[in-house]
Design a protein around this motif. Structure first.
Motif, PDB file in Angstrom:
ATOM      1  N   GLN A 112       0.855  -1.194   0.000  1.00  0.00           N
ATOM      2  CA  GLN A 112       0.000   0.000   0.000  1.00  0.00           C
ATOM      3  C   GLN A 112       0.890   1.244   0.000  1.00  0.00           C
ATOM      4  OE1 GLN A 112      -3.569  -0.429   0.729  1.00  0.00           O
ATOM      5  NE2 GLN A 112      -3.775   1.672   0.069  1.00  0.00           N
ATOM      6  N   TRP A 113       0.575   2.201  -0.901  1.00  0.00           N
ATOM      7  CA  TRP A 113       1.232   3.517  -0.862  1.00  0.00           C
ATOM      8  C   TRP A 113       0.408   4.399   0.068  1.00  0.00           C
ATOM      9  CZ3 TRP A 113       5.938   4.396  -2.555  1.00  0.00           C
ATOM     10  CH2 TRP A 113       6.463   3.621  -3.605  1.00  0.00           C
ATOM     11  N   VAL A 114       1.054   5.035   1.028  1.00  0.00           N
ATOM     12  CA  VAL A 114       0.372   5.790   2.075  1.00  0.00           C
ATOM     13  C   VAL A 114       1.066   7.140   2.271  1.00  0.00           C
ATOM     14  CG1 VAL A 114      -0.215   5.754   4.537  1.00  0.00           C
ATOM     15  CG2 VAL A 114      -0.277   3.646   3.237  1.00  0.00           C
ATOM     16  N   SER A 115       0.283   8.189   2.504  1.00  0.00           N
ATOM     17  CA  SER A 115       0.890   9.479   2.826  1.00  0.00           C
ATOM     18  C   SER A 115       1.351   9.467   4.277  1.00  0.00           C
ATOM     19  CB  SER A 115      -0.116  10.620   2.605  1.00  0.00           C
ATOM     20  OG  SER A 115      -1.098  10.600   3.619  1.00  0.00           O
ATOM     21  N   LYS A 116       2.291  10.338   4.610  1.00  0.00           N
ATOM     22  CA  LYS A 116       2.818  10.412   5.982  1.00  0.00           C
ATOM     23  C   LYS A 116       1.694  10.676   6.983  1.00  0.00           C
ATOM     24  CE  LYS A 116       7.386  12.039   4.658  1.00  0.00           C
ATOM     25  NZ  LYS A 116       8.357  13.125   4.753  1.00  0.00           N
ATOM     26  N   THR A 117       0.722  11.477   6.590  1.00  0.00           N
ATOM     27  CA  THR A 117      -0.363  11.821   7.511  1.00  0.00           C
ATOM     28  C   THR A 117      -1.310  10.651   7.754  1.00  0.00           C
ATOM     29  OG1 THR A 117      -1.659  12.740   5.693  1.00  0.00           O
ATOM     30  CG2 THR A 117      -0.297  14.282   6.961  1.00  0.00           C
ATOM     31  N   GLU A 118      -1.282   9.637   6.896  1.00  0.00           N
ATOM     32  CA  GLU A 118      -2.155   8.467   7.056  1.00  0.00           C
ATOM     33  C   GLU A 118      -1.515   7.339   7.857  1.00  0.00           C
ATOM     34  OE1 GLU A 118      -4.771   8.226   3.018  1.00  0.00           O
ATOM     35  OE2 GLU A 118      -2.620   7.829   2.804  1.00  0.00           O
ATOM     36  N   LEU A 119      -0.228   7.449   8.164  1.00  0.00           N
ATOM     37  CA  LEU A 119       0.488   6.356   8.821  1.00  0.00           C
ATOM     38  C   LEU A 119      -0.146   5.934  10.145  1.00  0.00           C
ATOM     39  CD1 LEU A 119       4.209   7.381   8.151  1.00  0.00           C
ATOM     40  CD2 LEU A 119       2.978   5.431   7.149  1.00  0.00           C
ATOM     41  N   GLN A 120      -0.704   6.877  10.896  1.00  0.00           N
ATOM     42  CA  GLN A 120      -1.271   6.527  12.204  1.00  0.00           C
ATOM     43  C   GLN A 120      -2.514   5.657  12.083  1.00  0.00           C
ATOM     44  OE1 GLN A 120      -1.225   9.799  11.172  1.00  0.00           O
ATOM     45  NE2 GLN A 120      -3.205  10.721  11.538  1.00  0.00           N
ATOM     46  N   HIS A 121      -3.072   5.511  10.888  1.00  0.00           N
ATOM     47  CA  HIS A 121      -4.259   4.678  10.685  1.00  0.00           C
ATOM     48  C   HIS A 121      -3.911   3.210  10.414  1.00  0.00           C
ATOM     49  CE1 HIS A 121      -6.551   8.323  10.758  1.00  0.00           C
ATOM     50  NE2 HIS A 121      -5.921   8.793   9.698  1.00  0.00           N
ATOM     51  N   TYR A 122      -2.629   2.887  10.420  1.00  0.00           N
ATOM     52  CA  TYR A 122      -2.160   1.530  10.157  1.00  0.00           C
ATOM     53  C   TYR A 122      -1.526   0.967  11.420  1.00  0.00           C
ATOM     54  CZ  TYR A 122      -3.007   2.438   5.248  1.00  0.00           C
ATOM     55  OH  TYR A 122      -3.611   2.725   4.055  1.00  0.00           O
ATOM     56  N   GLU A 123      -1.687  -0.353  11.635  1.00  0.00           N
ATOM     57  CA  GLU A 123      -1.098  -0.993  12.807  1.00  0.00           C
ATOM     58  C   GLU A 123       0.292  -1.504  12.445  1.00  0.00           C
ATOM     59  OE1 GLU A 123      -1.998  -4.427  16.149  1.00  0.00           O
ATOM     60  OE2 GLU A 123      -3.266  -4.342  14.369  1.00  0.00           O
ATOM     61  N   PHE A 124       1.299  -1.010  13.165  1.00  0.00           N
ATOM     62  CA  PHE A 124       2.703  -1.363  12.948  1.00  0.00           C
ATOM     63  C   PHE A 124       3.249  -2.106  14.159  1.00  0.00           C
ATOM     64  CE2 PHE A 124       2.201   2.279  10.173  1.00  0.00           C
ATOM     65  CZ  PHE A 124       3.046   2.024   9.099  1.00  0.00           C
ATOM     66  N   PRO A 125       4.332  -2.881  13.978  1.00  0.00           N
ATOM     67  CA  PRO A 125       5.040  -3.409  15.142  1.00  0.00           C
ATOM     68  C   PRO A 125       5.510  -2.234  16.011  1.00  0.00           C
ATOM     69  CG  PRO A 125       5.802  -4.488  13.140  1.00  0.00           C
ATOM     70  CD  PRO A 125       4.923  -3.342  12.715  1.00  0.00           C
ATOM     71  N   GLU A 126       5.568  -2.463  17.295  1.00  0.00           N
ATOM     72  CA  GLU A 126       5.928  -1.392  18.231  1.00  0.00           C
ATOM     73  C   GLU A 126       7.281  -0.762  17.905  1.00  0.00           C
ATOM     74  OE1 GLU A 126       6.092  -0.729  23.066  1.00  0.00           O
ATOM     75  OE2 GLU A 126       5.462  -2.671  22.278  1.00  0.00           O
TER      76      GLU A 126
END
Length: 132
Positions: A104-118
């Motif tokens: 998925q291509w994502v803007s920097k402002t959208e990153l918080q809407h994705y679940e990442f490893p801690e």
């Protein structure tokens, strides 16, 4: 405690300042979460060599230009990782989930809407601060 795993990580920059994310397969450590593509640095490899190899194997791109971004040492209860993060500013090829992973291509402002490893949280924080 197990030995620290050295990982080369690519923050792959696309058009309109987007960033390429890959979804980790369910059977892997932190499976089902999104990540910045990359993989283990093998003995005798530089971080740049490992990053180029891993991005070719995982997302079918050829790295042309990178720049160091940050380094993170993180301890999970079951694993220790050393993340060597580079921005991939130029590449050739069209990204493809070679191992069947979703991209998925994502803007920097959208990153918080994705679940990442801690361990990836400091990367997200630093990327979002760049846009502030």
């Amino acid at each position: 405690m197990s030995k620290r795993i050295h990982v080369a990580v690519g923050v792959i920059l696309g058009v309109n300042n987007t960033i390429l994310l890959a979804k980790r397969p369910q059977h892997l450590h932190q499976g089902g979460k999104w990540e910045f593509p990359g993989g283990k640095v093998e003995p005798g490899e530089s971080v740049e060599q490992a990053l180029s190899r891993e991005l070719k194997e995982e997302v079918a791109i050829t790295v042309n230009t990178t720049e160091p971004f940050m380094t993170i040492s993180f301890d999970y209860p079951d694993k220790q990782v050393l993340l060597d993060i580079h921005k991939v500013t130029k590449f050739s090829g069209s990204p493809l989930g070679v191992e069947g992973q979703e991209l998925q291509w994502v803007s920097k402002t959208e990153l918080q809407h994705y679940e990442f490893p801690e361990a990836n949280q400091p990367i997200i924080h630093k990327l979002q601060q760049e846009t502030a």
